[in-house]
Design a protein around this motif. Structure first.
Motif, short mmCIF file in Angstrom:
data_model
loop_
_atom_site.label_atom_id
_atom_site.label_comp_id
_atom_site.label_asym_id
_atom_site.label_seq_id
_atom_site.Cartn_x
_atom_site.Cartn_y
_atom_site.Cartn_z
N PRO A 186 96.79 40.87 5.93
CA PRO A 186 96.66 39.59 6.62
C PRO A 186 95.20 39.21 6.82
CG PRO A 186 98.29 40.97 7.70
CD PRO A 186 97.61 41.83 6.69
N GLY A 187 94.89 37.96 6.61
CA GLY A 187 93.52 37.48 6.73
C GLY A 187 93.28 36.34 5.77
N ASN A 188 92.01 36.06 5.53
CA ASN A 188 91.65 34.91 4.69
C ASN A 188 92.17 35.01 3.26
OD1 ASN A 188 90.28 33.74 6.82
ND2 ASN A 188 88.31 34.63 6.26
N ASP A 189 92.26 36.22 2.74
CA ASP A 189 92.65 36.39 1.33
C ASP A 189 94.15 36.61 1.15
OD1 ASP A 189 90.02 36.21 0.20
OD2 ASP A 189 89.61 38.21 0.98
N TYR A 190 94.89 36.69 2.25
CA TYR A 190 96.29 37.08 2.13
C TYR A 190 97.12 36.05 1.38
CZ TYR A 190 101.02 38.48 3.44
OH TYR A 190 102.34 38.85 3.40
N LEU A 191 97.09 34.80 1.82
CA LEU A 191 97.92 33.79 1.17
C LEU A 191 97.47 33.49 -0.26
CD1 LEU A 191 98.57 31.38 4.17
CD2 LEU A 191 100.20 32.94 3.06
N PRO A 192 96.16 33.38 -0.54
CA PRO A 192 95.77 33.22 -1.95
C PRO A 192 96.26 34.37 -2.82
CG PRO A 192 93.93 32.66 -0.52
CD PRO A 192 95.00 33.23 0.36
N ALA A 193 96.24 35.60 -2.27
CA ALA A 193 96.71 36.75 -3.04
C ALA A 193 98.21 36.64 -3.31
CB ALA A 193 96.40 38.05 -2.29
N GLN A 194 98.98 36.27 -2.30
CA GLN A 194 100.42 36.12 -2.49
C GLN A 194 100.74 35.01 -3.49
OE1 GLN A 194 102.87 38.06 -1.08
NE2 GLN A 194 101.24 39.34 -0.26
N ALA A 195 99.99 33.92 -3.39
CA ALA A 195 100.23 32.79 -4.31
C ALA A 195 99.92 33.18 -5.75
CB ALA A 195 99.38 31.60 -3.89
N ARG A 196 98.81 33.87 -5.95
CA ARG A 196 98.44 34.24 -7.32
C ARG A 196 99.38 35.30 -7.87
NH1 ARG A 196 97.73 32.53 -11.79
NH2 ARG A 196 96.56 33.82 -13.25
N MET A 197 99.79 36.23 -7.03
CA MET A 197 100.73 37.25 -7.47
C MET A 197 102.05 36.60 -7.91
SD MET A 197 102.37 40.41 -5.29
CE MET A 197 103.22 39.26 -4.19
N ALA A 198 102.54 35.65 -7.10
CA ALA A 198 103.78 34.97 -7.45
C ALA A 198 103.64 34.21 -8.77
CB ALA A 198 104.18 34.01 -6.33
N GLU A 199 102.53 33.52 -8.92
CA GLU A 199 102.32 32.75 -10.14
C GLU A 199 102.27 33.65 -11.37
OE1 GLU A 199 99.29 29.23 -11.76
OE2 GLU A 199 98.92 30.22 -9.84
N LEU A 200 101.58 34.78 -11.24
CA LEU A 200 101.52 35.73 -12.35
C LEU A 200 102.90 36.23 -12.74
CD1 LEU A 200 98.50 38.15 -11.70
CD2 LEU A 200 98.88 36.72 -13.71
N LEU A 201 103.67 36.61 -11.75
CA LEU A 201 104.99 37.16 -12.04
C LEU A 201 105.91 36.11 -12.65
CD1 LEU A 201 105.43 39.42 -8.88
CD2 LEU A 201 105.08 40.19 -11.25
N PHE A 202 105.90 34.91 -12.09
CA PHE A 202 106.74 33.85 -12.66
C PHE A 202 106.32 33.51 -14.09
CE2 PHE A 202 108.13 32.80 -8.29
CZ PHE A 202 109.49 32.64 -8.53
N ASP A 203 105.02 33.48 -14.33
CA ASP A 203 104.52 33.16 -15.67
C ASP A 203 104.90 34.23 -16.70
OD1 ASP A 203 103.42 30.83 -14.81
OD2 ASP A 203 101.36 31.56 -14.71
N ASN A 204 105.18 35.42 -16.21
CA ASN A 204 105.53 36.52 -17.11
C ASN A 204 107.00 36.90 -17.01
OD1 ASN A 204 102.91 37.85 -18.46
ND2 ASN A 204 102.34 37.06 -16.43
#
Length: 575
Positions: free
Chosen positions: A350-368
């Motif tokens: 949790p912190g400043n990087d948490y939501l960007p990390a979750q968003a990018r992880m989701a995008e990567l997984l969906f794209d693959n």
């Protein structure tokens, strides 16, 4: 009584207990060994105090030994006012400064300066405290006393402390600086202080001219200010040789090398910047902020493996851990190591990087084609971090929508709204999904609910207005909504685009063209280009329309809106 008083009372009454002194740099409580009395060259002057005063001061010393600095401060402030003794006032000032008690520091500094008019430190302390309190004219009078006696003051601090002051105060200070510069034209601190004030007053060129007219070859602070001024004037390239010269003069100065390294980054000389950050990390191996900067510059330079080494070092040192995991994931993405990237994104807390990390992880997984895994991870994240649940729902919904899985996104938002039924972000997202489902009734219901709760929500006003203009014939109502949004955000290109589009739908082609050209200048987006091209086409400017569309497709070759506009108007998706 001089400033040895407190040590003397401690030695007499406490038999050698430690007493307060100015706070050391390591932040420990201000204490001084009694042996310092014997080491000082100053003769001890015995003060004549009442029993009540001596008892109060002794109580203060004992309170300080027991970490009751509040009692110590209260007693010293009271006795400084009662006795008007410079030593007691200084003692109170030192304690107040250590505790960050601003009002007490100011009152005791003024008492000290009043009762020790020949002590430069007292006059300087009063000047600094007055500046902190925003009493700049009074501060300047004390500064002038210091200048007359010694030549070195804190005019730079006075100027910096005025950063948040109003323009009239800054102008008054500038006049005071000019008056003193008339008497001391070569005083470096005066010149530097005036340059700082000019910078804060939005006059960077004048500040730069002042520093260039009076160069101080060996002073670091004016050099750094000059470099910042050049950068603010978009002349960062000129700062490079200036800082290189400064490095030759001050090869071990951290500020100069760090400013030089950052300027190299701004000038996109990433490999050179990386070398400077390597030197800084070697010079200051315990500075993890520098190590993080080195890692980030390495990432920008494309040195992925080197960046990974520095980021892993940060994790080992338990420093900037979340930022390190987030940027490790970025590096592994570039190296096309998907599993490692997903793992690192998942380790961001949790912190400043948490939501960007979750968003990018989701995008990567969906794209693959790993959407189920993404959904499982996000569901688990919502359980572990309930404070982020709404944002995590929105992240998953957006990822699904990008995959054109609008029904799945709709079901997810419906689930979220069962848990958070009146969250406006979720309602707005459902409205946008309703438009994809041709459910304009639901869209309007949700957007009007948002507008009722937040009448100044320009995004909801614009979304409803644009949809009414694009999908219905309620043009007058649509235009009113969009104009209301524009009054709230007059330079928002999305709203200007909407206003252009409703004017087109109403047949006001010239007005539509003007608005859409403005929107495209502000934000070169493919959808805006599609709209402008359509208006130009309707005006008979087919060649110009094709140029607008061609440029948009060059930037976004697969944009569906431009392609559908082409197909509808020309019969082909290609130009």
């Amino acid at each position: 009584m001089n400033r040895s008083f407190a040590l003397l009372t401690a030695a007499v009454f406490l038999g050698g207990c430690q007493t307060f002194a100015p706070a050391p740099e390591d932040g420990t409580p201000p204490v001084e060994e009694p042996s310092a009395v014997a080491q000082t060259a100053e003769p001890v002057t015995y003060g004549s105090f009442s029993k009540e005063t001596l008892l109060s001061l002794l109580t203060a010393e004992l309170a300080g030994q027991r970490n009751r600095f509040d009692i110590a401060l209260d007693n010293y402030v009271a006795q400084a006012e009662a006795t008007q003794d410079a030593g007691v006032a200084e003692r109170g000032f030192r304690i107040a400064e250590y505790l960050g008690a601003e009002q007490a520091a100011l009152s005791t500094a003024l008492l000290w300066a009043k009762n020790a008019p020949e002590q430069i430190d007292a006059q300087r302390a009063a000047a600094v405290q007055l500046a902190r309190a925003g009493r700049y004219d009074e501060s300047m009078s004390y500064m002038e006393k210091v200048l007359q006696r010694q030549g070195n003051t804190h005019f730079d601090f006075l100027a910096l402390s005025a950063a948040e002051s109003d323009p009239d105060t800054r102008n008054g200070l500038l006049q005071s600086f000019d008056r003193l510069l008339g008497k001391h034209p070569d005083n470096g601190q005066l010149l530097f202080g005036k340059a700082l004030l000019l910078q804060q007053d939005g006059r960077p060129q004048e500040a730069l001219d002042l520093l260039e007219q009076h160069p101080k070859q060996n002073d670091v602070a004016p050099l750094l200010l000059q470099a910042r001024l050049l950068q603010s004037l978009e002349r960062g390239a000129e700062a490079i040789p200036l800082l290189e010269k400064g490095l030759r003069q001050h090869p071990d100065d951290k500020r100069v090398r760090l400013t030089y390294a950052r300027t190299l980054v701004e000038q996109e000389r990433l490999e050179d910047a990386q070398k400077e950050f390597v030197t800084l990390v070697q010079q200051y191996p315990e500075d993890n902020d520098l190590r993080l900067s080195l890692a980030l510059v390495s990432l920008e330079a494309g040195a992925w493996r080197e960046a990974i080494v520095y980021l892993e070092e940060l994790i080992e040192r338990d420093s900037h851990v979340d930022a390190a995991h987030y940027n490790l994931a970025r590096a592994y993405e570039e190296l096309q190591e998907l599993d490692s990237a997903v793992m690192e994104y998942g380790l961001v807390g949790p912190g400043n990087d948490y939501l960007p990390a979750q968003a990018r992880m989701a995008e990567l997984l969906f794209d693959n084609q790993r959407g189920e895994e993404a959904a499982e991870r996000l569901a688990k994240a919502r359980q572990l971090q309930p404070d982020y649940a709404i944002q995590l729902y929105l992240i998953e919904s957006e990822a699904l929508a990008k995959q054109q899985r609008h029904d799945a996104a709709w079901q997810l938002i419906e689930q979220a709204l069962e848990q958070f039924p009146e969250d406006l972000n979720l309602l707005y997202t459902r409205a946008m999904l309703a438009e994809k489902r041709d459910d304009l009734t639901q869209l309007e219901r949700d957007l009007r609910f948002i507008i009722e709760r937040e009448p100044d929500n320009s995004m909801a006003l614009n979304a409803l207005g644009y949809t009414l203009a694009d999908r219905t014939q309620r043009y007058t109502e649509a235009k009113e909504l969009i104009e209301q949004a524009l009054r709230l955000n007059p330079d928002d290109p999305a709203i200007i685009d909407s206003l252009g589009w409703v004017n087109y739908r109403m047949g006001n082609l010239d007005e539509a063209e003007q608005l859409l050209r403005r929107a495209l200048d502000l934000y070169p987006d493919a959808e805006v280009a599609a709209h402008l091209g359509e208006v130009l086409w309707a005006q008979g400017k087919q060649r110009e329309a094709r140029k607008v569309w061609a440029h948009a497709l060059k930037q976004q070759p697969d944009n569906a809106i431009v392609r559908s506009t082409l197909l509808r108007l020309t019969g082909s998706e290609t130009l």
